[in-house]
Design an enzyme around this catalytic site. Structure first.
Site, PDB file in Angstrom:
ATOM      1  N   ALA A 117       1.107  -1.252  -0.031  1.00  0.00           N
ATOM      2  CA  ALA A 117       0.032   0.033  -0.003  1.00  0.00           C
ATOM      3  C   ALA A 117       0.863   1.298   0.069  1.00  0.00           C
ATOM      4  O   ALA A 117       1.209   1.922   1.123  1.00  0.00           O
ATOM      5  CB  ALA A 117      -0.928   0.071   1.329  1.00  0.00           C
ATOM      6  N   ALA A 118       1.320   1.650  -1.229  1.00  0.00           N
ATOM      7  CA  ALA A 118       2.725   2.451  -1.244  1.00  0.00           C
ATOM      8  C   ALA A 118       2.274   3.978  -1.384  1.00  0.00           C
ATOM      9  O   ALA A 118       3.000   4.692  -1.421  1.00  0.00           O
ATOM     10  CB  ALA A 118       3.646   1.952  -2.442  1.00  0.00           C
ATOM     11  N   PRO A 120       1.204   7.999  -1.034  1.00  0.00           N
ATOM     12  CA  PRO A 120       1.874   8.586  -2.120  1.00  0.00           C
ATOM     13  C   PRO A 120       3.420   8.225  -2.219  1.00  0.00           C
ATOM     14  O   PRO A 120       4.241   9.155  -2.879  1.00  0.00           O
ATOM     15  CB  PRO A 120       1.570  10.031  -1.747  1.00  0.00           C
ATOM     16  N   GLY A 121       4.015   7.363  -1.554  1.00  0.00           N
ATOM     17  CA  GLY A 121       5.137   7.022  -1.926  1.00  0.00           C
ATOM     18  C   GLY A 121       6.394   7.424  -0.692  1.00  0.00           C
ATOM     19  O   GLY A 121       7.525   7.445  -1.008  1.00  0.00           O
ATOM     20  N   SER A 122       5.955   8.060   0.474  1.00  0.00           N
ATOM     21  CA  SER A 122       7.152   8.481   1.387  1.00  0.00           C
ATOM     22  C   SER A 122       7.744   7.290   1.957  1.00  0.00           C
ATOM     23  O   SER A 122       9.138   7.253   1.733  1.00  0.00           O
ATOM     24  CB  SER A 122       6.295   8.723   2.976  1.00  0.00           C
ATOM     25  N   LYS A 123       7.313   6.201   2.008  1.00  0.00           N
ATOM     26  CA  LYS A 123       8.195   4.948   2.426  1.00  0.00           C
ATOM     27  C   LYS A 123       8.900   4.311   1.185  1.00  0.00           C
ATOM     28  O   LYS A 123      10.056   3.759   1.018  1.00  0.00           O
ATOM     29  CB  LYS A 123       7.408   3.803   2.959  1.00  0.00           C
ATOM     30  N   ASP A 141      -0.610   0.042  -5.100  1.00  0.00           N
ATOM     31  CA  ASP A 141      -1.862   0.634  -4.373  1.00  0.00           C
ATOM     32  C   ASP A 141      -3.021   0.507  -5.206  1.00  0.00           C
ATOM     33  O   ASP A 141      -3.100   0.154  -6.152  1.00  0.00           O
ATOM     34  CB  ASP A 141      -1.379   2.314  -4.106  1.00  0.00           C
ATOM     35  N   CYS A 237      -0.309   3.777  11.381  1.00  0.00           N
ATOM     36  CA  CYS A 237      -0.205   5.168  12.102  1.00  0.00           C
ATOM     37  C   CYS A 237      -1.377   5.090  12.987  1.00  0.00           C
ATOM     38  O   CYS A 237      -1.974   6.284  13.041  1.00  0.00           O
ATOM     39  CB  CYS A 237       0.123   6.404  11.145  1.00  0.00           C
TER      40      CYS A 237
HETATM   41  N1  SAM Z   1       2.600   3.649   2.445  1.00  0.00           N
HETATM   42  C1  SAM Z   1       2.206   5.102   2.003  1.00  0.00           C
HETATM   43  C2  SAM Z   1       3.442   6.403   2.241  1.00  0.00           C
HETATM   44  O1  SAM Z   1       4.215   5.941   3.195  1.00  0.00           O
HETATM   45  O2  SAM Z   1       3.439   7.124   1.568  1.00  0.00           O
HETATM   46  C3  SAM Z   1       1.049   5.381   2.997  1.00  0.00           C
HETATM   47  C4  SAM Z   1      -0.042   4.518   2.526  1.00  0.00           C
HETATM   48  S1  SAM Z   1      -1.506   4.878   3.376  1.00  0.00           S
HETATM   49  C5  SAM Z   1      -1.100   4.593   5.204  1.00  0.00           C
HETATM   50  C6  SAM Z   1      -2.513   3.334   3.061  1.00  0.00           C
HETATM   51  C7  SAM Z   1      -2.777   3.152   1.448  1.00  0.00           C
HETATM   52  O3  SAM Z   1      -3.398   2.214   1.297  1.00  0.00           O
HETATM   53  C8  SAM Z   1      -3.664   4.313   0.697  1.00  0.00           C
HETATM   54  O4  SAM Z   1      -2.728   4.752  -0.269  1.00  0.00           O
HETATM   55  C9  SAM Z   1      -4.628   3.734   0.325  1.00  0.00           C
HETATM   56  O5  SAM Z   1      -5.017   3.769  -1.101  1.00  0.00           O
HETATM   57  C10 SAM Z   1      -4.109   2.202   0.149  1.00  0.00           C
HETATM   58  N2  SAM Z   1      -5.238   0.773  -0.070  1.00  0.00           N
HETATM   59  C11 SAM Z   1      -6.383   1.098   0.696  1.00  0.00           C
HETATM   60  N3  SAM Z   1      -6.992  -0.024   0.658  1.00  0.00           N
HETATM   61  C12 SAM Z   1      -6.338  -0.826  -0.179  1.00  0.00           C
HETATM   62  C13 SAM Z   1      -6.059  -2.141  -0.613  1.00  0.00           C
HETATM   63  N4  SAM Z   1      -7.172  -3.083  -0.479  1.00  0.00           N
HETATM   64  N5  SAM Z   1      -5.033  -2.616  -1.168  1.00  0.00           N
HETATM   65  C14 SAM Z   1      -3.979  -1.870  -1.548  1.00  0.00           C
HETATM   66  N6  SAM Z   1      -3.845  -0.536  -0.929  1.00  0.00           N
HETATM   67  C15 SAM Z   1      -4.837  -0.285  -0.623  1.00  0.00           C
END
Ligand code: SAM
Length: 315
Positions: A117-118, A120-123, A141, A237
């Site tokens: 679940a990447a 907007p890409g911080s990690k 994602d 988080c």
């Molecule tokens: N890892 C990201 C970063 O560091 O920028 C932040 C991720 S955020 C906590 C959770 C992400 O899960 C969102 O971008 C959302 O779109 C995605 N998401 C939600 N349901 C999902 C699914 N079923 N499969 C994959 N990604 C999903």
């Protein structure tokens, strides 16, 4: 009830598990300075600091990570995301706790990593730096709009070892197994209350339970995609044990082996027991205490939960 009262009322469900709870609540209402990560693929932290200082920004180094600076005063630009240096990809605005899951997964140059679940890409972008732009990160994602932000961050930081896929993480298909997987799962985001108190004030138990079910499905699929002996980092988080220890407990019940999470800042261990507001008593498996809980009042950050799990070698 005011938004402030609703926020306190919601977070009070964690009174029995959060040490120094009054200070925890007090920190929810303190502003959080932005932090930035140097893009070490393009320049050194010292060079970035001099460039931004000459623009009138006041920065202080983060003692436990050489790439990061706290923005004590953004100067005339007002927002650290609005400079030419940002546009050129010299840095990324990233909350400090967000930097921790990649540190725990610790990918090396040449590795193959799945970020489930990447966006907007911080990690993803932090891991690309750790891997020195080599090896491969499959950054997945489900959300098309958020994937646009992921793509633009990868391009802006001039990263070339990322492949993007758009799938529901519960149904990712792959012909290869991954040695390292990051599942930074969608969650109730209680740890961002210092930036978005209204969001946390409005959370309901139904939402938390729904997210918990989604996270369990995501972790099951992540385990399937992991190679034997491989490492999975699960992070959220948020503070809700339903989204944290309960999900890790589920992974342990599927055979995953928890490992100690070691971090260079203050944290609390995962909790072994908890009683929710309806009187439901949760008892979690031994090993969940190897995960960590980061609370805002411990290090003046946001909040985060991180677990490290290893898939047993095939017998
Ligand atoms: N890892 C990201 C970063 O560091 O920028 C932040 C991720 S955020 C906590 C959770 C992400 O899960 C969102 O971008 C959302 O779109 C995605 N998401 C939600 N349901 C999902 C699914 N079923 N499969 C994959 N990604 C999903």
């Amino acid at each position: 009830m005011s938004a402030r009262e609703r926020l306190i009322s919601h977070l009070s469900r964690y009174r029995s598990i959060i040490p120094d709870f009054d200070s925890f609540i007090d920190y929810q209402f303190r502003p959080l300075s932005p932090t930035i990560r140097t893009n070490t693929l393009l320049l050194e932290p010292g060079e970035l600091a001099s460039m931004l200082s000459s623009r009138g920004m006041r920065l202080s180094a983060v003692p436990w990570h050489p790439w990061f600076f706290r923005v004590d005063d953004p100067g005339q630009v007002g927002n650290p995301g609005r400079t030419l240096e940002h546009l050129l990809g010299y840095y990324y605005v990233q909350e400090l706790t967000s930097a921790l899951p990649p540190m725990v997964l610790s990918p090396r140059p040449g590795d193959l990593v799945l970020d489930v679940a990447a966006a907007p890409g911080s990690k993803t972008t932090q891991m690309a730096q750790m891997m020195r732009n080599s090896g491969t990160i499959v950054a997945n994602d489900v959300d098309y709009r958020r994937m646009g932000a992921l793509r633009s961050n990868v391009d802006r930081l001039r990263i070339t070892n990322v492949v993007m896929t758009r799938n529901d993480g519960r149904r990712i298909q792959s012909s290869v197994a991954f040695p390292r997987i990051l599942l930074d799962a969608p969650c109730s985001s209680e740890g961002i209350a210092r930036r978005s108190p209204e969001h946390v004030a409005k959370l309901t138990l139904t939402q938390i339970r729904g997210l918990s079910r989604l996270q369990m499905s995501l972790i099951r699929r992540s385990i399937d995609l992991l190679e034997p002996g491989g490492l999975l980092v699960y992070s959220v988080c948020t503070f809700a044990p339903e989204e944290a220890e309960l999900v890790v407990d589920h992974a342990i019940s599927l055979g995953m082996e928890p490992e100690e999470v070691r971090l260079p800042l203050r944290s609390e261990p995962g909790v072994r027991e908890w009683v929710d507001e309806r009187g439901r008593h949760y008892r979690f498996s031994p090993g969940v205490e190897m995960a960590v809980r980061i609370y805002p009042h411990l290090n003046d950050t946001g909040g985060m939960f991180i677990a490290l799990l290893r898939k047993p070698e095939a017998r």
